[in-house]
Write a protein that holds these residues in place. Structure first.
Motif, short mmCIF file in Angstrom:
data_model
loop_
_atom_site.label_atom_id
_atom_site.label_comp_id
_atom_site.label_asym_id
_atom_site.label_seq_id
_atom_site.Cartn_x
_atom_site.Cartn_y
_atom_site.Cartn_z
N PRO A 136 0.83 -1.21 0.00
CA PRO A 136 0.00 0.00 0.00
C PRO A 136 0.86 1.26 0.00
CG PRO A 136 -0.03 -1.04 2.16
CD PRO A 136 0.66 -1.99 1.23
N GLU A 137 0.25 2.37 -0.32
CA GLU A 137 0.96 3.64 -0.41
C GLU A 137 1.67 3.97 0.90
OE1 GLU A 137 -0.23 8.31 -1.37
OE2 GLU A 137 -1.56 6.68 -1.98
N PHE A 138 2.98 4.12 0.84
CA PHE A 138 3.85 4.38 2.00
C PHE A 138 3.75 3.29 3.05
CE2 PHE A 138 3.07 8.67 0.27
CZ PHE A 138 4.38 9.04 0.02
N GLY A 139 3.21 2.15 2.70
CA GLY A 139 3.07 1.06 3.66
C GLY A 139 1.98 1.30 4.68
N LEU A 140 1.14 2.30 4.49
CA LEU A 140 0.12 2.64 5.47
C LEU A 140 -1.12 1.78 5.30
CD1 LEU A 140 0.24 6.56 5.47
CD2 LEU A 140 1.20 5.00 7.17
N ALA A 337 6.89 14.88 6.18
CA ALA A 337 6.26 16.21 6.26
C ALA A 337 6.56 17.06 5.04
CB ALA A 337 6.71 16.92 7.54
N ARG A 338 7.75 16.89 4.46
CA ARG A 338 8.11 17.71 3.30
C ARG A 338 7.16 17.48 2.13
NH1 ARG A 338 11.39 13.45 3.75
NH2 ARG A 338 11.82 12.14 1.93
N LEU A 339 6.62 16.27 2.03
CA LEU A 339 5.66 15.99 0.95
C LEU A 339 4.35 16.72 1.19
CD1 LEU A 339 6.27 12.15 0.58
CD2 LEU A 339 7.29 14.01 -0.76
N TYR A 340 3.98 16.89 2.45
CA TYR A 340 2.76 17.62 2.82
C TYR A 340 2.95 19.12 2.64
CZ TYR A 340 -0.90 19.42 5.93
OH TYR A 340 -1.97 20.11 6.48
N GLN A 341 4.14 19.59 2.93
CA GLN A 341 4.40 21.04 2.88
C GLN A 341 4.58 21.55 1.47
OE1 GLN A 341 7.69 20.76 5.54
NE2 GLN A 341 6.45 21.02 7.39
N LEU A 348 -1.17 14.61 -3.92
CA LEU A 348 -0.97 13.22 -4.34
C LEU A 348 -0.94 12.26 -3.16
CD1 LEU A 348 1.76 13.81 -7.07
CD2 LEU A 348 -0.69 13.45 -7.41
N LEU A 349 -1.02 12.78 -1.93
CA LEU A 349 -1.00 11.93 -0.75
C LEU A 349 -2.39 11.39 -0.46
CD1 LEU A 349 1.16 14.17 1.61
CD2 LEU A 349 1.89 12.04 0.53
N LYS A 350 -2.48 10.13 -0.06
CA LYS A 350 -3.78 9.58 0.29
C LYS A 350 -4.22 10.15 1.64
CE LYS A 350 -2.55 5.08 2.41
NZ LYS A 350 -2.75 3.62 2.27
N PRO A 351 -5.54 10.16 1.92
CA PRO A 351 -6.05 10.81 3.14
C PRO A 351 -5.40 10.30 4.42
CG PRO A 351 -7.86 10.30 1.65
CD PRO A 351 -6.64 9.67 1.06
N GLU A 352 -5.11 9.00 4.48
CA GLU A 352 -4.51 8.45 5.69
C GLU A 352 -3.11 9.04 5.93
OE1 GLU A 352 -7.52 5.52 4.13
OE2 GLU A 352 -5.91 6.76 3.27
#
Length: 488
Positions: A136-140, A337-341, A348-352
């Motif tokens: 899964p995305e980022f293993g989450l 966090a850098r991907l969020y910022q 492109l980040l999933k909600p989780e």
């Protein structure tokens, strides 16, 4: 070359246990090229139905690499027990010269330039990297699906989830598309897919197997690398290659010889005290029928001479969960966090992932410290249990494999799940205490879907859980239960 009857056909090759396959390759009863061809044929036959294997490598290049491995054997050089083993590293950690997407469109098509240490060891030990296993995305989350490669389907029922995050690995092992597989585990990422696919997965003690290198090598003690296999001896074979100290990761452990995992598996289990944690006194929500299947597996411990008794930790488990949430979010936000910022990647980040990062960014230093204090207190409570018991047993998953279209179970046992991973809470106790936990098959529910339990050992007792797991498997016979897909 003299070929044994067991190795005379591609199906015979993939049906060999990893230990037997390793011996056959080293005895030159079967060539590395033949092994490669057999596993590629199995992938072609079954992977379209389950999507466990992704990012396949050029087959002409692979055949040439397998030929060189054969030439090394002909010269009297064997690289180790994985010599000639087709492997597909989990698509989370980097592999030199291969795509590492982490299941995210942010990294789609990214070719990494170096191996994670565990892959360095597997490659040096003769493994042939033929592709990646899906994650899964980022293993989450405990369900393997992502926008890059899609969903991986269960080995026993393709309409169901494979679990996660090492879901591709679990399915590939169960369907004989790989002899063994690597995975990683923070919140059950080896244990959940093992339970969902009737295979074995070991969450190793932090430091037993190098996990990294990463940009931070001191705080991160949750995610571990480890093996997945059809049975315990095969699991131990891969672990013997993965384990051991590495100076780049100062918290890794020194062992006299990691081959001990292979050579010291036999143990008399008579008189061992097993503490059955069940649903933690009603704290865990479980799908109807799941706890009955897991409790039914306890008879196999009794068959090998163990004494099984109910156990209950003296601890506020709600407090443990809250501490887990903070430490997990702190860790994930620190890395991502850098991907969020960055506005270009946030969308492109999933909600989780967004939820974890936002939680982590809100935490104060004191919040993190207090969560670590709770974790330390939990370790003390578990130590008290180990004064009464030699090993603890807990369900490896709280649900049977669910519909593959479902993001995650929102309701379990009549309770609403308040986070995307609350339905996986059963794996948190071992992670928070830093303990080794072996996921083993527990049987099948009324619908024919697999379930699993965790054998949890004291600190750094990785070999001990393997020893008990081997005796348990011999008594239960669960590792001999094959997916119906293999008969098609």
């Amino acid at each position: 070359m003299t070929v044994s009857p067991a190795c005379s056909t591609p199906s015979g090759i993939v049906d060999l246990d990893a230990v037997a396959l390793s011996a056959a390759i080293q005895a030159r009863q079967v060539s590395c090229v033949e092994v490669l061809q057999a596993y590629l044929a199995q992938i072609d036959r079954l992977n379209p139905a389950v999507n466990a294997m992704v990012a396949g490598q050029d087959r002409d290049i692979l055949r040439a690499q397998a030929g060189e491995l054969d030439a090394q054997l002909a010269r009297g050089t064997c690289l180790g027990p994985l010599h000639g083993f087709p492997q597909a590293p989990k698509d989370i950690m980097p592999v030199r010269g291969m795509v590492t997407t982490k299941g995210s469109p942010i990294y789609a098509g990214q070719v990494t330039q170096a191996d994670a240490i565990v892959y360095e060891r597997m490659r040096a030990g003769g493994a042939l990297f033929i592709g990646r296993t899906n994650s899964p995305e980022f293993g989450l989350g405990g369900h393997t699906y992502n926008p890059v490669y899609g969903a991986t389907r269960n080995a026993f029922d393709p309409a169901r989830s494979a679990g996660g995050s090492s879901g591709g690995a679990g399915v590939a092992v169960a369907l004989r598309m790989l002899p063994v597989a690597d995975g990683s585990d923070m919140m059950g990422s080896l244990r959940t897919p093992a339970a969902f696919n009737n295979v074995y997965g070991l969450r190793t003690t932090p430091g037993c197997v190098p996990h990294g290198p990463t940009e931070e090598v001191f705080f991160q003690q949750f995610s571990v690398s480890g093996p997945m296999a059809r049975n315990v001896p095969d699991l131990a074979l891969l672990l013997s290659v993965q384990a051991g100290f590495d100076a780049r990761l100062p918290l890794t452990r020194r062992r006299d010889d990691p081959r001990e995992f292979v050579t010291a598996l036999e143990r008399d289990c008579a008189g061992l005290r097993i503490g059955w944690l069940g649903d933690l006194g009603g704290h865990l929500a479980t799908e109807p029928g799941l706890l009955d299947v897991c409790a039914g597996a306890l008879k196999h411990f009794e068959a090998i001479g163990c004494r099984v008794e109910a156990a209950q930790p003296a601890f506020d488990l709600s407090q443990l969960w809250r501490a887990w949430l903070d430490l997990r979010s702190f860790t994930f936000a620190g890395s991502n966090a850098r991907l969020y910022q960055d506005p270009q990647t946030r969308g492109l980040l999933k909600p989780e992932a967004v939820w974890e990062i936002e939680r982590g960014l809100r935490l104060s230093g004191q919040d993190v410290f207090q969560a670590a204090v709770v974790r330390s207190a939990w370790h003390g409570a578990v130590q008290q249990l180990f004064e009464q018991f030699d090993f603890l047993v807990l369900p490896a998953a709280q649900v049977f494999p669910f519909a593959v279209e479902q993001d995650w179970p929102a309701h379990v046992g009549g309770r609403d799940m308040d986070t995307y991973h609350r339905w996986m809470e059963a794996v948190v106790p071992a992670t928070m205490a830093g303990l080794p936990a072996l996921a083993v098959p527990a049987g099948f529910g009324a619908g024919g879907l697999p379930a699993g339990i965790q054998i949890i050992g004291p600190a750094q007792c990785d070999l001990g859980v393997l020893q008990v797991g081997l005796a348990y498997d011999r008594a239960s016979g669960y590792s001999g239960m094959r997916s119906p897909l293999l008969a098609q």
